[in-house]
Design a protein around this motif. Structure first.
Motif, short mmCIF file in Angstrom:
data_model
loop_
_atom_site.label_atom_id
_atom_site.label_comp_id
_atom_site.label_asym_id
_atom_site.label_seq_id
_atom_site.Cartn_x
_atom_site.Cartn_y
_atom_site.Cartn_z
N GLU A 1 -2.68 27.21 -0.84
CA GLU A 1 -1.75 27.57 -1.91
C GLU A 1 -1.46 26.34 -2.77
OE1 GLU A 1 -0.62 30.61 -2.61
OE2 GLU A 1 -1.76 31.43 -0.93
N PRO A 2 -1.05 26.54 -4.02
CA PRO A 2 -0.69 25.40 -4.87
C PRO A 2 0.39 24.55 -4.20
CG PRO A 2 -0.77 27.40 -6.17
CD PRO A 2 -0.90 27.81 -4.73
N GLY A 3 0.21 23.22 -4.28
CA GLY A 3 1.16 22.30 -3.69
C GLY A 3 0.87 21.97 -2.23
N GLU A 4 -0.06 22.68 -1.62
CA GLU A 4 -0.40 22.41 -0.22
C GLU A 4 -1.27 21.15 -0.15
OE1 GLU A 4 -2.41 24.79 3.54
OE2 GLU A 4 -1.73 25.90 1.79
N ALA A 5 -0.99 20.30 0.83
CA ALA A 5 -1.73 19.04 1.01
C ALA A 5 -3.18 19.32 1.38
CB ALA A 5 -1.07 18.20 2.08
N VAL A 6 -4.09 18.64 0.69
CA VAL A 6 -5.52 18.71 0.98
C VAL A 6 -5.95 17.50 1.80
CG1 VAL A 6 -7.84 18.72 -0.02
CG2 VAL A 6 -6.02 20.08 -1.07
N CYS A 7 -5.53 16.30 1.37
CA CYS A 7 -5.90 15.06 2.06
C CYS A 7 -4.94 13.94 1.66
CB CYS A 7 -7.34 14.67 1.72
SG CYS A 7 -7.62 14.29 -0.02
N GLN A 8 -5.13 12.81 2.31
CA GLN A 8 -4.31 11.64 1.98
C GLN A 8 -5.20 10.44 1.70
OE1 GLN A 8 -1.56 11.38 5.33
NE2 GLN A 8 0.03 12.21 3.98
N MET B 1 0.83 -1.19 0.00
CA MET B 1 0.00 0.00 0.00
C MET B 1 0.88 1.26 0.00
SD MET B 1 -3.17 -0.69 0.00
CE MET B 1 -4.39 -1.88 0.39
N THR B 2 0.38 2.26 -0.67
CA THR B 2 1.09 3.53 -0.79
C THR B 2 0.19 4.65 -0.27
OG1 THR B 2 2.18 2.73 -2.79
CG2 THR B 2 2.18 5.10 -2.44
N ILE B 3 0.77 5.58 0.47
CA ILE B 3 0.03 6.75 0.91
C ILE B 3 0.25 7.85 -0.12
CG2 ILE B 3 -0.24 8.48 2.72
CD1 ILE B 3 -0.59 6.12 4.32
N LYS B 4 -0.85 8.34 -0.69
CA LYS B 4 -0.77 9.40 -1.69
C LYS B 4 -1.35 10.67 -1.08
CE LYS B 4 -1.14 8.02 -6.18
NZ LYS B 4 0.06 8.40 -6.62
N THR B 5 -0.67 11.78 -1.29
CA THR B 5 -1.15 13.08 -0.83
C THR B 5 -1.77 13.81 -2.02
OG1 THR B 5 0.55 13.20 0.86
CG2 THR B 5 -0.49 15.27 0.22
N ILE B 6 -3.01 14.24 -1.84
CA ILE B 6 -3.71 15.04 -2.87
C ILE B 6 -3.43 16.50 -2.54
CG2 ILE B 6 -5.90 15.55 -3.98
CD1 ILE B 6 -4.94 12.57 -4.15
N GLU B 7 -2.90 17.24 -3.51
CA GLU B 7 -2.49 18.62 -3.30
C GLU B 7 -3.36 19.58 -4.10
OE1 GLU B 7 1.58 18.62 -4.54
OE2 GLU B 7 2.25 17.63 -2.71
N ALA B 8 -3.46 20.81 -3.60
CA ALA B 8 -4.15 21.87 -4.34
C ALA B 8 -3.31 22.27 -5.54
CB ALA B 8 -4.37 23.08 -3.43
#
Length: 82
Positions: free
Chosen positions: A70-77, A1-8
Motif C-alpha cells: 500500500e502507499p506509504g508502506e516501507a519497501v527498504c532502508q 549517517m541517516t537511515i532513510k526508508t524508501i516507501e511505496a
C-alpha cells in the motif's frame, strides 16, 4: 549517517527483481545511487519503479517479493550520509 526508508507511492504487488529468475535489485551492503530502481510495483499490468531518493548503502528489504503493498508502506532502508 541517516537511515532513510524508501516507501511505496502506489498500491500494487511488489517485486524485488526484474524477473523471477533474476537476482534482487539490491542486497545488503550494496551501494545505492539516488534515483536508482530498488524494486518494481505492478499496477494494472504495468510495472513502475520504486526509486531510491538518496545515495547510500542498502540495508535490506522490508517486504517479500510478490506481496501486496500500500502507499506509504516501507519497501527498504538505506543508510545515507545526507
Amino acid at each position: 549517517m541517516t537511515i532513510k526508508t524508501i516507501e511505496a507511492i502506489l498500491p500494487g504487488v511488489i517485486y524485488l527483481s526484474s524477473s523471477p529468475e533474476a537476482a534482487p535489485f539490491k542486497t545488503e551492503g550494496d551501494p545505492v545511487a539516488a534515483g536508482e530502481t530498488v524494486a518494481l510495483v505492478e499496477v494494472m499490468k504495468s510495472f513502475l519503479p520504486v526509486e531510491a531518493d538518496a545515495a547510500g548503502t542498502f540495508l535490506g528489504y522490508s517486504v517479500e517479493s510478490g506481496a501486496n503493498i500500500e502507499p506509504g508502506e516501507a519497501v527498504c532502508q538505506i543508510e545515507s550520509a545526507a
